[in-house]
Design a protein around this motif. Structure first.
Motif, PDB file in Angstrom:
ATOM      1  N   ILE A   1      -8.273  -2.896  -5.695  1.00  0.00           N
ATOM      2  CA  ILE A   1      -7.564  -1.258  -5.436  1.00  0.00           C
ATOM      3  C   ILE A   1      -7.825  -0.629  -4.879  1.00  0.00           C
ATOM      4  O   ILE A   1      -8.228   0.038  -5.849  1.00  0.00           O
ATOM      5  CB  ILE A   1      -5.814  -1.005  -5.631  1.00  0.00           C
ATOM      6  CG1 ILE A   1      -4.505  -2.530  -5.437  1.00  0.00           C
ATOM      7  CG2 ILE A   1      -5.037  -0.176  -5.128  1.00  0.00           C
ATOM      8  CD1 ILE A   1      -3.412  -2.492  -6.394  1.00  0.00           C
TER       9      ILE A   1
ATOM     10  N   VAL B   1      -4.857   4.910   0.129  1.00  0.00           N
ATOM     11  CA  VAL B   1      -4.558   3.168  -0.817  1.00  0.00           C
ATOM     12  C   VAL B   1      -5.128   2.225   0.330  1.00  0.00           C
ATOM     13  O   VAL B   1      -4.229   1.691   0.761  1.00  0.00           O
ATOM     14  CB  VAL B   1      -3.803   2.774  -2.105  1.00  0.00           C
ATOM     15  CG1 VAL B   1      -3.598   1.401  -2.461  1.00  0.00           C
ATOM     16  CG2 VAL B   1      -2.827   4.391  -2.262  1.00  0.00           C
TER      17      VAL B   1
ATOM     18  N   ILE C   1       2.253   1.921  -3.392  1.00  0.00           N
ATOM     19  CA  ILE C   1       1.628   1.931  -4.662  1.00  0.00           C
ATOM     20  C   ILE C   1       1.049   3.868  -3.727  1.00  0.00           C
ATOM     21  O   ILE C   1       0.499   4.111  -5.378  1.00  0.00           O
ATOM     22  CB  ILE C   1      -0.220   1.401  -4.678  1.00  0.00           C
ATOM     23  CG1 ILE C   1       0.264  -0.330  -4.722  1.00  0.00           C
ATOM     24  CG2 ILE C   1      -1.204   1.618  -5.418  1.00  0.00           C
ATOM     25  CD1 ILE C   1      -0.598  -1.380  -4.696  1.00  0.00           C
TER      26      ILE C   1
ATOM     27  N   TYR D   1      -4.167  -9.468  -8.466  1.00  0.00           N
ATOM     28  CA  TYR D   1      -4.333  -8.552  -7.461  1.00  0.00           C
ATOM     29  C   TYR D   1      -6.008  -8.054  -6.895  1.00  0.00           C
ATOM     30  O   TYR D   1      -6.923  -8.070  -8.004  1.00  0.00           O
ATOM     31  CB  TYR D   1      -4.074  -6.948  -6.593  1.00  0.00           C
ATOM     32  CG  TYR D   1      -2.305  -7.416  -6.555  1.00  0.00           C
ATOM     33  CD1 TYR D   1      -2.170  -8.004  -5.227  1.00  0.00           C
ATOM     34  CD2 TYR D   1      -1.762  -7.538  -7.155  1.00  0.00           C
ATOM     35  CE1 TYR D   1      -0.367  -7.812  -4.782  1.00  0.00           C
ATOM     36  CE2 TYR D   1      -0.171  -7.429  -7.286  1.00  0.00           C
ATOM     37  CZ  TYR D   1      -0.340  -7.871  -6.324  1.00  0.00           C
ATOM     38  OH  TYR D   1       0.963  -7.623  -5.759  1.00  0.00           O
TER      39      TYR D   1
ATOM     40  N   GLU E   1       1.308  -0.530  -0.210  1.00  0.00           N
ATOM     41  CA  GLU E   1       0.183   0.028   0.255  1.00  0.00           C
ATOM     42  C   GLU E   1       0.658   0.932  -0.058  1.00  0.00           C
ATOM     43  O   GLU E   1       0.752   2.164  -0.922  1.00  0.00           O
ATOM     44  CB  GLU E   1      -0.740   0.328   1.171  1.00  0.00           C
ATOM     45  CG  GLU E   1      -2.006  -0.958   1.368  1.00  0.00           C
ATOM     46  CD  GLU E   1      -2.881  -0.811   2.215  1.00  0.00           C
ATOM     47  OE1 GLU E   1      -3.810  -1.767   2.377  1.00  0.00           O
ATOM     48  OE2 GLU E   1      -2.792  -0.057   3.412  1.00  0.00           O
TER      49      GLU E   1
ATOM     50  N   VAL F   1      -5.135  -2.356  -0.213  1.00  0.00           N
ATOM     51  CA  VAL F   1      -5.168  -3.267  -1.418  1.00  0.00           C
ATOM     52  C   VAL F   1      -6.694  -3.943  -0.508  1.00  0.00           C
ATOM     53  O   VAL F   1      -6.157  -4.315   0.849  1.00  0.00           O
ATOM     54  CB  VAL F   1      -3.638  -4.026  -1.063  1.00  0.00           C
ATOM     55  CG1 VAL F   1      -4.034  -5.243  -1.939  1.00  0.00           C
ATOM     56  CG2 VAL F   1      -2.880  -2.767  -1.670  1.00  0.00           C
TER      57      VAL F   1
END
Length: 262
Positions: free
Chosen positions: A88, A69, A49, A85, A46, A71
């Motif tokens: 997100i 963020v 990103i 994933y 996180e 996830v």
């Protein structure tokens, strides 16, 4: 006379139970360690990103508070190994972009990216693309921002019955009247939000043609095309509707990077 059973006869059974308890405890400890490791890995991803999303927003000349963020999906480590994933979620607050010298305010932009591909090396190094199969975004354009674009003293916008409503003081033939009415809100081919005020009225409006003409001219003067700031992640606007907080904007896209590729 009955003889007492030897004490050592129960020892194998007790030893077996003790071994079972030890195995259960070790298994629980292992599961706990894996869960903790999973959550730690989520935090690392996180943060990585978040940094990349901040660069993406900045690259487009927009400003916002630091991205938030999250996830989704569990367990996370299996998603890391697969390089895919489930979801997100990205929240951008106080998003502002310069549009023809005027600032459009988006108090909050929620972005939901699904079926995201990112290699382990990309997550670890921050180099490479994080690509989402689908991206859905929702935001709100504040009524204060719209009123500032219209630049009419005393004009106020709101939502009434699912439509965009306006109230404004207007000078008609030397009389100060309060104009009210609603607008049609549509999306133009260029992705702009078009406001068309075509049903304005004013209590006490003189019953003469020139008064109605002045009111119609005012309606045309506040009917504008609102150029939206470029949304991040190549989001394309699909729907705009009035709400109590402002104009709710819905946008989406497919197969797009949600980060600045290194």
């Amino acid at each position: 006379m009955a003889q007492a059973q030897p004490v050592y006869a129960d020892r194998p059974r007790r030893r077996g139970r003790r071994v079972l308890v030890v195995l259960v405890v070790l298994l629980l400890l292992l599961v706990g360690i894996l869960v903790v490791a999973d959550r730690v890995a989520v935090g690392v991803a996180e943060r990585a990103i978040t940094d990349q999303v901040r660069q993406e927003v900045s690259k487009q000349g927009a400003q916002s508070a630091p991205p938030e963020v999250e996830v989704g999906g569990f367990p996370f480590l299996t998603q890391v190994l697969n390089g895919r994933y489930e979801r997100i979620s990205i929240v951008l607050r106080e998003v502002r972009g310069s549009v023809q010298g005027d600032a459009i305010s988006l108090p909050k932009l929620d972005v939901d990216a699904r079926d995201v591909s990112a290699s382990l090396d990309t997550i670890r190094s921050g180099q490479g693309e994080v690509v989402a199969k689908t991206v859905h975004g929702t935001a709100t354009i504040s009524y204060d921002s719209l009123a500032a674009l219209l630049d009419r003293p005393g004009l106020k916008l709101s939502e009434q019955g699912g439509k965009l409503a306006v109230t404004a003081p207007v000078d008609v033939l030397g009389r100060q009247l309060t104009v009210t009415g609603t607008a049609d809100v549509v999306i133009s081919e260029q992705g702009k939000v078009s406001l068309r005020f075509n049903d304005l009225n004013a209590e006490g409006l003189p019953d003469v043609a020139v008064a109605r003409t002045l009111l119609n001219n005012y309606a045309r003067s506040i009917s504008i095309d609102v150029p939206l700031p470029e949304l991040p992640f190549q989001l394309a606007v699909r729907e705009v509707r009035p709400t109590s907080d402002g104009l709710a904007v819905t946008a989406d896209t497919t197969d797009v990077p949600i980060n600045s590729a290194g």
